[in-house]
Design a protein around this motif. Structure first.
Motif, PDB file in Angstrom:
ATOM      1  N   LEU A   1      53.205  43.952  50.693  1.00 22.51           N
ATOM      2  CA  LEU A   1      52.940  43.614  52.098  1.00 22.51           C
ATOM      3  C   LEU A   1      52.739  42.115  52.310  1.00 22.51           C
ATOM      4  O   LEU A   1      52.694  41.655  53.447  1.00 22.51           O
ATOM      5  N   ALA A   2      52.566  41.379  51.201  1.00 20.70           N
ATOM      6  CA  ALA A   2      52.165  39.968  51.276  1.00 20.70           C
ATOM      7  C   ALA A   2      50.868  39.806  52.062  1.00 20.70           C
ATOM      8  O   ALA A   2      50.728  38.929  52.919  1.00 20.70           O
ATOM      9  N   PHE A   3      49.947  40.700  51.791  1.00 23.66           N
ATOM     10  CA  PHE A   3      48.606  40.630  52.375  1.00 23.66           C
ATOM     11  C   PHE A   3      47.651  40.099  51.310  1.00 23.66           C
ATOM     12  O   PHE A   3      47.731  40.515  50.148  1.00 23.66           O
ATOM     13  N   PRO A   4      46.723  39.234  51.666  1.00 22.95           N
ATOM     14  CA  PRO A   4      45.681  38.858  50.707  1.00 22.95           C
ATOM     15  C   PRO A   4      44.697  40.017  50.504  1.00 22.95           C
ATOM     16  O   PRO A   4      44.507  40.819  51.410  1.00 22.95           O
ATOM     17  N   VAL A   5      44.122  40.072  49.322  1.00 20.69           N
ATOM     18  CA  VAL A   5      43.106  41.098  49.043  1.00 20.69           C
ATOM     19  C   VAL A   5      41.744  40.413  48.946  1.00 20.69           C
ATOM     20  O   VAL A   5      41.495  39.651  48.008  1.00 20.69           O
ATOM     21  N   LEU A   6      40.902  40.644  49.927  1.00 22.07           N
ATOM     22  CA  LEU A   6      39.544  40.103  49.885  1.00 22.07           C
ATOM     23  C   LEU A   6      38.725  41.052  49.028  1.00 22.07           C
ATOM     24  O   LEU A   6      38.413  42.171  49.442  1.00 22.07           O
ATOM     25  N   ALA A   7      38.429  40.618  47.808  1.00 21.37           N
ATOM     26  CA  ALA A   7      37.898  41.541  46.797  1.00 21.37           C
ATOM     27  C   ALA A   7      36.412  41.297  46.557  1.00 21.37           C
ATOM     28  O   ALA A   7      36.017  40.247  46.056  1.00 21.37           O
ATOM     29  N   ASP A   8      35.630  42.274  46.930  1.00 27.61           N
ATOM     30  CA  ASP A   8      34.187  42.264  46.666  1.00 27.61           C
ATOM     31  C   ASP A   8      33.946  42.161  45.159  1.00 27.61           C
ATOM     32  O   ASP A   8      34.774  42.637  44.367  1.00 27.61           O
ATOM     33  N   PRO A   9      32.837  41.556  44.743  1.00 31.99           N
ATOM     34  CA  PRO A   9      32.603  41.452  43.290  1.00 31.99           C
ATOM     35  C   PRO A   9      32.491  42.813  42.600  1.00 31.99           C
ATOM     36  O   PRO A   9      32.719  42.906  41.395  1.00 31.99           O
ATOM     37  N   LEU A  10      32.173  43.870  43.351  1.00 33.93           N
ATOM     38  CA  LEU A  10      32.064  45.195  42.727  1.00 33.93           C
ATOM     39  C   LEU A  10      33.380  45.970  42.761  1.00 33.93           C
ATOM     40  O   LEU A  10      33.453  47.094  42.293  1.00 33.93           O
ATOM     41  N   SER A  11      34.421  45.359  43.320  1.00 32.61           N
ATOM     42  CA  SER A  11      35.720  46.052  43.379  1.00 32.61           C
ATOM     43  C   SER A  11      36.382  46.093  42.006  1.00 32.61           C
ATOM     44  O   SER A  11      37.338  46.813  41.801  1.00 32.61           O
ATOM     45  N   GLN A  12      35.864  45.285  41.069  1.00 31.81           N
ATOM     46  CA  GLN A  12      36.455  45.107  39.732  1.00 31.81           C
ATOM     47  C   GLN A  12      37.790  44.368  39.800  1.00 31.81           C
ATOM     48  O   GLN A  12      38.498  44.258  38.800  1.00 31.81           O
ATOM     49  N   LEU A  13      38.142  43.842  40.963  1.00 28.45           N
ATOM     50  CA  LEU A  13      39.423  43.150  41.084  1.00 28.45           C
ATOM     51  C   LEU A  13      39.347  41.688  40.656  1.00 28.45           C
ATOM     52  O   LEU A  13      40.366  41.034  40.466  1.00 28.45           O
ATOM     53  N   ARG A  14      38.113  41.166  40.539  1.00 30.64           N
ATOM     54  CA  ARG A  14      38.003  39.749  40.178  1.00 30.64           C
ATOM     55  C   ARG A  14      38.055  39.521  38.666  1.00 30.64           C
ATOM     56  O   ARG A  14      38.147  38.385  38.222  1.00 30.64           O
ATOM     57  N   SER A  15      37.924  40.582  37.898  1.00 31.25           N
ATOM     58  CA  SER A  15      37.901  40.422  36.446  1.00 31.25           C
ATOM     59  C   SER A  15      38.891  41.386  35.819  1.00 31.25           C
ATOM     60  O   SER A  15      39.052  42.509  36.304  1.00 31.25           O
ATOM     61  N   GLY A  16      39.565  40.952  34.762  1.00 36.94           N
ATOM     62  CA  GLY A  16      40.509  41.843  34.103  1.00 36.94           C
ATOM     63  C   GLY A  16      41.840  41.146  33.916  1.00 36.94           C
ATOM     64  O   GLY A  16      42.029  39.999  34.340  1.00 36.94           O
ATOM     65  N   SER A  17      42.775  41.854  33.292  1.00 38.72           N
ATOM     66  CA  SER A  17      44.031  41.221  32.910  1.00 38.72           C
ATOM     67  C   SER A  17      45.106  41.371  33.987  1.00 38.72           C
ATOM     68  O   SER A  17      46.213  40.874  33.831  1.00 38.72           O
ATOM     69  N   HIS A  18      44.777  42.031  35.111  1.00 35.18           N
ATOM     70  CA  HIS A  18      45.797  42.239  36.149  1.00 35.18           C
ATOM     71  C   HIS A  18      46.124  40.913  36.857  1.00 35.18           C
ATOM     72  O   HIS A  18      45.369  39.947  36.783  1.00 35.18           O
ATOM     73  N   ASP A  19      47.222  40.925  37.576  1.00 34.18           N
ATOM     74  CA  ASP A  19      47.687  39.769  38.355  1.00 34.18           C
ATOM     75  C   ASP A  19      46.688  39.494  39.484  1.00 34.18           C
ATOM     76  O   ASP A  19      46.366  40.379  40.263  1.00 34.18           O
ATOM     77  N   LYS A  20      46.215  38.238  39.553  1.00 32.69           N
ATOM     78  CA  LYS A  20      45.205  37.943  40.579  1.00 32.69           C
ATOM     79  C   LYS A  20      45.705  36.975  41.665  1.00 32.69           C
ATOM     80  O   LYS A  20      44.905  36.412  42.407  1.00 32.69           O
TER      81      LYS A  20
END
Lengths: 583, 583
Positions: B247-266
């Motif tokens: 969608l080319a949308f930004p993801v506003l990621a809460d610190p508890l979403s687990q999206l800020r840490s890990g090996s995935h594309d950020k």
């Protein structure tokens, strides 16, 4: 009028109404949503606030204040789990009939059940464990709504205080802004002692014919006993003693009845039944025709088992609070009447002067038991029984002894016997929890002289957080910490035979060195090694201000043995006395 | 069959059924009435029990275990206020959707509401804060009633686990004798993994036409944002990132979403919105047409205020648990679908490849903010912001960071940014309480590697009792105790202007020296004086077994100033970037 003015008018009216109805103490825990009430409470000249960070401890602290004062005490916290932390103390207050006014701040309706922070379902949060729940209206400053806020305040105080006393819960939805105008708030203070609605609540009183019928029943019985648990008002002591003398009935007085201590006549007060009713011979010697009970069910299990055996007896339970405190399930008569009034009117109605042979037999066995129990004082090592035996000697003339649940209350029952001092004894016997005991005792100590808390280590551990109030408010209390490193009571129960899992599940040794706790909270700490040291430290503790923790180390296994040996010795003594008396 | 046999058959069947349904952990508090279940649980080879004396801590410990394991965990206590102490954790579990199986022992019916000891009204004790309540039948050993006990056990596990997960409460009336026959109990154990009834629960999934409609809506919007709070399953990270890229949308990621840490594309993960959305210029630069939300409401108040302003936007809230997590009150679409399935299917349905100008603007502002935030690392003195900035650098590669409520979670949000490590972040965000945090983190640490708890002093104080588990069970945890001697968050709120009463009601300084707490519980304690020392002690703590407490002293007043200065600096930087971008 803007939102802030409405908040000020409404909340200030409510807070002032609490003061008009003589609520003098409110225990407050820090929070944001509760800000308007907190600020108005702290500003009100007739209300003293007590800060307590841990809401569980805060609620028990309020419970202790209310127990000691015998008047409603307020509690305030913010929304969310803060309010849930009040639950144990609310339940204890409900069952022990202690008046509390629980005020919880809440999110307004539009922020409920939508994932807003610190928003939980606070409607009927304490279920059936409050006498009254009100979901308050949102603040409005019309005359009608200010009157509403005052009326709810007045009703809350009256409802909490009416027999049976207990907790009430008012839930306040509050919107931002949360800061009231404190100058303007003063305008909503009325002259002192003018409640917006004066609530006069009468007490239950039997009709003349009801009194006559009961008096006839009682005076027909040659062999009756009066059993007294914790009573709602200690002023009824004399009335109960007068009735007992008129009937020549012994009074089996629980340690919380306040009948074992004080300047009243104690000839009819039987104080060692917990010991001699363990003995089959003694138990068999007494077959009452009538059991007349006042107050809560006594602590003693031997007494409960004895009463359960008396299927021939009429069991009359007198309860001014119209409850159903009768776990023996043997009541033949429930009498809903204020207890003192009942005693005085029944005593007046009885004209016959009974034979006192029955009473003398109880007195003889009680005396023999007491003589035998004295042997506990010979124990050289530190022991739990002797500790409680010594307390009656060593407590100051006017003092308060708060006892923890589980073992301490039982040892108090066995070893704390009739004395002429004015020692008030208190415990949390509504739900008998080991939780919140430290805070309840600290609440008591706020308004009582020479308060001593005797408590086991697990119960002490459970509410160590309560000690922060002692540190910050510089409260005076002597804590006797009976430390047998775990759950001592389980050694007396069938669980003790489950050797494999006993220590894991029941003994639960923790190995805590409580000197660190004392240091954390700025308390004076002594771990005593022997009785001389104990006496010196204990009596000295009343000369020192602040928190004093006296640790008395004991052993679970030897404690069990000592109790058993003592009971077996008492049995032999009683047997001799009974053989002589009955033959 | 006698009472004991009936007890054994019934309770053993129930306990075995929990094990058959893969309940592997039960947190047990000592008590008498709960003896049959406690003994059968400790004896069961597939169940591990954890002893915890304070029931409040016990329940939070179980919550932590269940959060980390993402599977139902059991809790057992005796009757009375013991069970009421579970209330805060039960409420937290309910709102944070964590599966707990709460087992409370109760007095049998004939001992209820008659003043028997430790008897309270346990029916619906937790009100509406459990998914299911069952008042169990008294033990019977007929085939039918053993089957009943098993069925309730299986249903309890399935109900607790089904989305939205949550607590269930089973109340067991139990008569004496309370000791089951442990040899005989073995006969009621079935071969492993054969539940008496297998409960297959499907997840919510949209129909093809529902998917198409949503996909059309989303692909029409040029300017959309995805907002991710705490997610039920971290495995959905990749699916959300894939959808965002499509969608080319930004993801506003809460610190508890687990999206800020890990090996995935950020590349699409916006991690500094909590800072730049405080700035009016930045806020005005973004006018999304669509807001697509997953998970709980994020922590960030600036984000909430930003979303509330977007009245022009369609707001779609996706919730596999079919709740209503929408405090902004602006949802236009509620989509009840398992989140990962939703993302994959929507991504698949979208064929157009959008312009990424909108996404790039978010990335640019995010990058500029990040560059400005780096300045926090220049702070020479110990400070709360820098502490959280350093954590991402200094945490071990695979580790768990548990953060307390109030200030720590907010500082985490601001300063804990995208990183390539596998740092799991956890907090109690169901009801956002400061209670029970130590125990929840200890429960997590039981089954997680390198657990760090970052917590404020009031919250640490509230649950110090939880540390007994760390002592007795020799648990490994590093506690970062951010000590500003009171309630730091209030300095950021309007209450801060009430100078006269601020410290009394809100600041609540306690002056506790927590080194004594560490000594009490046998923990290693360091109060660090500077950042070098912090780094040394913190990184070293992972080499040491057991409880490690690292106290970081900060000041409330200077903390407020530092945050304000930083935000003001960031605003200037953002303004420059936006001027350049938009012109």
């Amino acid at each position: 009028m803007n939102d802030r003015d409405a908040l000020t008018a409404y909340a200030a009216s409510f807070v002032d109404e609490l003061a008009q109805n003589e609520v003098k103490h409110v225990v407050v825990s820090p929070g944001s949503r509760s800000t308007p009430l907190a600020l108005l409470l702290v500003e009100h000249p007739d209300i003293e606030i007590h800060i307590n960070v841990d809401e569980r401890s805060a609620a028990f602290f309020a419970l202790g204040l209310a127990k000691a004062l015998k008047e409603p005490v307020g509690l305030l916290c913010t929304s969310g789990t803060a309010a849930a932390n009040y639950y144990p103390a609310v339940i204890e207050a409900f069952y022990s009939r202690v008046p509390l006014i629980v005020l919880t701040a809440d999110r307004p309706h539009e922020l409920r059940d939508v994932g807003a922070p610190q928003a939980i379902d606070q409607i009927h949060l304490y279920g059936r464990h409050v006498k009254w729940f009100v979901e308050m209206a949102l603040p409005e400053s019309t005359d009608g709504m200010m009157r509403y806020a005052r009326t709810v305040g007045a009703r809350a105080v009256a409802t909490a205080a009416a027999e049976p006393a207990g907790p009430v819960h008012l839930n306040f939805p509050l919107r931002e802004p949360l800061i009231p105008d404190l100058d303007q708030a003063k305008e909503y203070r009325q002259n002192k002692r003018t409640p917006s609605v004066l609530i006069d609540s009468g007490e239950r009183s039997l009709s003349a014919s009801q009194v006559e019928a009961v008096a006839t029943t009682l005076s027909k019985a040659k062999q009756g006993i009066i059993v007294c648990g914790e009573l709602p008002h200690p002023e009824m002591k004399e009335a109960i003693v007068a009735l007992a003398k008129k009937l020549a009935f012994p009074v089996l007085a629980d340690p919380l009845s306040q009948l074992r201590s004080g300047s009243h006549d104690k000839a009819v007060i039987i104080d060692t039944y917990d010991t001699f009713l363990r003995d089959e011979t003694a138990k068999a010697a007494f077959r009452p025709e009538v059991i007349l009970r006042f107050g809560a069910m006594p602590v003693s299990k031997p007494l409960l088992l004895f009463m359960k055996k008396q299927k021939q007896a009429l069991t009359l339970v007198v309860d001014g609070g119209a409850g159903w405190r009768e776990p023996a399930g043997l009541a033949t008569n429930m009498i809903y009447s204020e207890e003192k009034d009942f005693c005085l009117r029944i005593a007046e109605s009885i004209t016959s002067s009974p034979d006192d042979e029955w009473l003398r037999l109880w007195q003889t066995v009680n005396g023999a038991t007491k003589d035998a129990l004295v042997s506990v004082r010979d124990e050289a090592e530190l022991s739990e029984g002797k500790l409680f035996a010594l307390l009656a000697d060593m407590m100051p003339l006017e003092s308060t002894l708060f006892v923890g649940n589980s073992m301490p209350i039982r040892d108090l029952d066995t070893f704390f016997l009739n004395n002429g001092k004015g020692i008030q004894t208190i415990a949390n016997r509504g739900a008998n929890g080991i939780d919140g005991v430290v805070s309840t005792a600290l609440g008591v100590s706020t308004v009582s002289k020479n308060t001593v808390l005797a408590i086991g280590d697990l119960s002490f551990f459970h509410d160590m957080n309560g000690l922060l109030a002692a540190k910050l408010q510089k409260q005076n209390i002597t804590i006797l910490l009976v430390n047998n490193d775990g759950g001592g009571i389980f050694s007396f129960l069938p669980q003790a035979n489950e050797r494999e899992h006993f220590e894991t599940l029941f003994g639960t040794p923790h190995g805590l060195d409580f000197s660190h706790t004392a240091q954390l909270y700025g308390g004076k700490y002594n771990k005593v090694q022997n009785w001389d040291e104990f006496e010196k430290v204990f009596t000295g503790s009343f000369e020192i201000q602040g928190l004093k923790i006296i640790e008395v180390p004991t052993e679970r296994e030897s404690n069990l043995q000592k109790h058993r040996n003592l009971w077996s010795f008492v049995s032999q003594e009683i047997k001799m006395v009974l053989d002589r008396e009955i033959s």
